[in-house]
Design a protein around this motif. Structure first.
Motif, PDB file in Angstrom:
ATOM      1  N   SER A   1      -3.437  53.973  -5.947  1.00  0.00           N
ATOM      2  CA  SER A   1      -2.000  54.228  -5.765  1.00  0.00           C
ATOM      3  C   SER A   1      -1.747  55.609  -5.191  1.00  0.00           C
ATOM      4  O   SER A   1      -0.724  55.833  -4.526  1.00  0.00           O
ATOM      5  CB  SER A   1      -1.277  54.073  -7.105  1.00  0.00           C
TER       6      SER A   1
ATOM      7  N   LEU B   1      -2.066  54.821  -1.578  1.00  0.00           N
ATOM      8  CA  LEU B   1      -1.061  53.898  -1.063  1.00  0.00           C
ATOM      9  C   LEU B   1       0.356  54.416  -1.254  1.00  0.00           C
ATOM     10  O   LEU B   1       1.289  53.904  -0.638  1.00  0.00           O
ATOM     11  CB  LEU B   1      -1.202  52.541  -1.759  1.00  0.00           C
ATOM     12  N   GLY B   2       0.534  55.381  -2.146  1.00  0.00           N
ATOM     13  CA  GLY B   2       1.861  55.938  -2.349  1.00  0.00           C
ATOM     14  C   GLY B   2       2.740  55.120  -3.274  1.00  0.00           C
ATOM     15  O   GLY B   2       3.971  55.271  -3.228  1.00  0.00           O
ATOM     16  N   GLY B   3       2.213  54.298  -4.129  1.00  0.00           N
ATOM     17  CA  GLY B   3       3.028  53.514  -5.063  1.00  0.00           C
ATOM     18  C   GLY B   3       2.137  52.753  -6.039  1.00  0.00           C
ATOM     19  O   GLY B   3       0.937  52.558  -5.812  1.00  0.00           O
ATOM     20  N   PHE B   4       2.739  52.322  -7.149  1.00  0.00           N
ATOM     21  CA  PHE B   4       2.008  51.592  -8.194  1.00  0.00           C
ATOM     22  C   PHE B   4       2.331  50.098  -8.179  1.00  0.00           C
ATOM     23  O   PHE B   4       2.131  49.412  -9.172  1.00  0.00           O
ATOM     24  CB  PHE B   4       2.354  52.152  -9.577  1.00  0.00           C
ATOM     25  N   GLY B   5       2.804  49.612  -7.066  1.00  0.00           N
ATOM     26  CA  GLY B   5       3.217  48.215  -7.013  1.00  0.00           C
ATOM     27  C   GLY B   5       2.061  47.224  -7.143  1.00  0.00           C
ATOM     28  O   GLY B   5       2.247  46.114  -7.663  1.00  0.00           O
TER      29      GLY B   5
END
Length: 260
Positions: free
Chosen positions: A176, A179-183
Motif C-alpha cells: 500500500s 500503491l498509495g492506498g489500502f484498498g
C-alpha cells in the motif's frame, strides 16, 4: 568212536562231516543273580535346602509390584483371547459364563466420557488420584483418536486460513505504500485465506503453498502490475510467505502430531 586214537574209523562215521563225530560236553553256565541297586545316601544339606524352598513357595505373598501386576493382567487377557478363539474351549467358556459366581463382562462406552476396562484392575486402584486421572485422559484420547477427524480437519483449515490471510494481508499493507492506498489489503487477505485452504485440502507442502500463493497474488495484483511494474517483487514475497506456512505444516506432520 574207539578208545584207540590210531584205529581206523568205523563205517558209520565215515559219512559224517568233520567235527560231527566229536562229543563236546555241554556245561551249564549259571549267571549270578543281579545285585540290588544301592540306595542313594540322602544329603542332609540338600534335604534341608529343598524343604526351605518348598516352605518359601507355600508362604510367598502375591506380587505387589505394579509392573508385575500389569504383566500378569496382560498375560491373563491374552490367555482369555486365545481361549475364545479356540473352538474346543467354547463349551468351557459358555459354562464359565453361566456360572452365577463368575465375574460379569462389562461393556464400557467407547466414547470420551466412557470407562476403560483397565480401570477395574487392582494395580490401577492402587495408584494416586492424579495418576488415575492422567491415565483416564490418555485412554480416552486413544479411544477417540480416529473418531474426531472432522474436528481436526476444521482445525487445520482454520489454521491455514488464518496463516494465509495474515501473510497476504501484511503483504498488501507493505504494497500500500507503493500503491498509495489500502484498498487491496482486504482483497489480498481473502485471496491468501482461500489459497491456503485449497493447499491444505490438497495436503500440500511448501511448494504447493508457494504456487497457490503466487497464483493468488497474480489474480489480485495482475492489473496493477501492468500499470506499476515496480510491484512485481511482491510475487516473490507472496510465494515465500505462503511457502513458510507449508513448511510449518510439514514440520508438524514429520513430528508426528495427530492433527496434521
Amino acid at each position: 568212536m574207539t578208545d584207540d586214537d590210531w584205529a581206523p574209523l568205523p563205517a558209520a562215521d565215515l559219512a559224517l562231516r568233520p567235527g560231527e563225530s566229536v562229543d563236546v560236553p555241554v556245561r551249564a553256565v549259571v549267571q549270578p543273580p543281579p545285585a540290588p541297586p544301592a540306595s542313594p545316601v540322602p544329603d542332609p544339606a540338600a534335604e534341608a535346602a529343598l524343604a526351605a524352598l518348598q516352605h518359601k513357595l507355600r508362604t510367598a505373598k502375591p506380587a505387589t509390584s505394579l509392573l508385575a501386576i500389569a504383566g500378569q493382567a496382560a498375560h491373563k487377557a491374552a490367555r482369555k483371547q486365545r481361549a475364545r478363539a479356540n473352538p474346543s474351549l467354547q463349551a468351557t467358556v459358555a459354562t464359565i459364563a453361566d456360572d452365577p459366581t463368575a465375574r460379569p463382562q462389562i461393556a464400557y462406552d467407547p466414547g470420551v466420557d466412557g470407562r476403560d476396562e483397565r480401570e477395574e484392575s487392582d494395580w490401577y486402584r492402587a495408584l494416586p488420584q492424579k495418576e488415575q486421572e492422567r491415565l483416564q485422559r490418555q485412554w480416552a484420547e486413544e479411544r477417540g483418536r480416529f473418531r474426531d477427524g472432522g474436528a481436526k480437519f476444521r482445525a487445520r483449515m482454520q489454521r491455514a486460513a488464518i496463516g494465509g490471510a495474515c501473510v497476504m494481508g501484511l503483504l498488501g499493507i507493505c504494497q500500500s505504500l507503493l500503491l498509495g492506498g489500502f484498498g487491496l489489503v482486504p482483497v489480498m487477505a481473502v485471496a491468501g485465506a482461500i489459497a491456503a485452504m485449497v493447499a491444505e485440502v490438497c495436503r500440500g507442502d511448501r511448494f504447493v503453498y508457494s504456487l497457490l500463493g503466487a497464483l493468488a497474488w497474480v489474480c489480485v495484483m495482475g492489473p496493477v502490475v501492468l500499470q506499476i511494474p515496480f510491484a512485481m517483487p511482491g510475487l516473490l514475497m507472496a510465494a515465500y510467505g505462503m511457502g513458510a506456512i507449508g513448511m510449518e505444516g510439514e514440520m508438524r506432520r514429520s513430528g508426528g502430531f495427530r492433527d496434521r
